[in-house]
Design a protein around this motif. Structure first.
Motif, mmCIF file in Angstrom:
data_model
loop_
_atom_site.group_PDB
_atom_site.id
_atom_site.type_symbol
_atom_site.label_atom_id
_atom_site.label_comp_id
_atom_site.label_asym_id
_atom_site.label_seq_id
_atom_site.Cartn_x
_atom_site.Cartn_y
_atom_site.Cartn_z
ATOM 1 N N LYS A 18 0.816 -1.221 0.000
ATOM 2 C CA LYS A 18 0.000 0.000 0.000
ATOM 3 C C LYS A 18 0.845 1.265 0.000
ATOM 4 N N ASP A 19 1.951 1.252 0.669
ATOM 5 C CA ASP A 19 2.873 2.396 0.697
ATOM 6 C C ASP A 19 4.266 1.880 0.384
ATOM 7 N N ARG A 37 3.983 5.067 -3.711
ATOM 8 C CA ARG A 37 2.667 5.270 -3.101
ATOM 9 C C ARG A 37 2.870 5.706 -1.662
ATOM 10 N N GLY A 39 0.130 7.094 1.226
ATOM 11 C CA GLY A 39 -1.220 7.503 1.602
ATOM 12 C C GLY A 39 -2.144 7.496 0.401
ATOM 13 N N ASP A 40 -2.712 8.658 0.100
ATOM 14 C CA ASP A 40 -3.669 8.753 -0.999
ATOM 15 C C ASP A 40 -3.061 9.347 -2.267
ATOM 16 N N THR A 41 -1.733 9.239 -2.417
ATOM 17 C CA THR A 41 -1.042 9.766 -3.595
ATOM 18 C C THR A 41 -0.129 8.707 -4.202
ATOM 19 N N ASP A 56 -4.250 10.889 -7.660
ATOM 20 C CA ASP A 56 -5.007 10.687 -6.433
ATOM 21 C C ASP A 56 -5.361 9.211 -6.378
ATOM 22 N N LYS A 58 -7.207 5.899 -4.330
ATOM 23 C CA LYS A 58 -8.256 5.501 -3.389
ATOM 24 C C LYS A 58 -8.340 3.981 -3.367
ATOM 25 N N TRP A 59 -8.115 3.402 -2.194
ATOM 26 C CA TRP A 59 -8.241 1.949 -2.035
ATOM 27 C C TRP A 59 -9.707 1.594 -1.964
ATOM 28 N N TYR A 65 -7.174 -0.671 -6.027
ATOM 29 C CA TYR A 65 -7.268 0.777 -5.862
ATOM 30 C C TYR A 65 -7.525 1.442 -7.203
#
Length: 123
Positions: A18-19, A37, A39-41, A56, A58-59, A65
């Motif tokens: 995810k990050d 990646r 957070g949300d970027t 932008d 979004k999961w 995502y």
């Protein structure tokens, strides 16, 4: 732009992906794409370039995502607006690789699959 234009079992754990920083070879250009990646970027760039594109993020579930270009990316590459939302599904292969499948909203026939490597900090 790297073209993150990208099925797993319900038990899949994608938290490791995810990050962080990841890379894969773009099949069209044969160049290495670096994805970061946080957070949300999501930020993308080719390994031999300093030009970056941001999205932008979004999961929508544990391993899927969506990304949409930010206004700064649209200013650099207006054609990304024609693509629409890109949906990326991650299938973990190991703790250091995964396979991503990309679908593009405005091109339903487009489907891309890439083997992605996790870039670990060298300590």
């Amino acid at each position: 732009m790297c073209g993150s234009f990208y099925s797993y079992s319900q038990a899949a754990d994608c938290s490791e992906f995810k990050d962080g920083t990841f890379k894969f070879t773009d099949p069209g250009s044969k160049k290495v794409c670096i994805i970061t990646r946080d957070g949300d970027t999501q930020t993308e760039r080719m390994e031999d370039s300093q030009e970056t594109y941001t999205f932008d993020l979004k999961w929508i579930d544990e391993c899927t995502y969506t990304i949409n270009p930010t206004s700064s990316t649209v200013q650099k590459r207006k054609e990304v607006l024609r693509l629409g939302t890109m949906t990326v599904k991650i299938v973990p292969d190991s703790d250091s690789t995964y396979t991503q499948t990309v679908h593009v909203a405005n091109s339903p026939k487009y489907k891309r699959r890439d083997k992605v490597l996790v870039v670990r900090d060298k300590k």
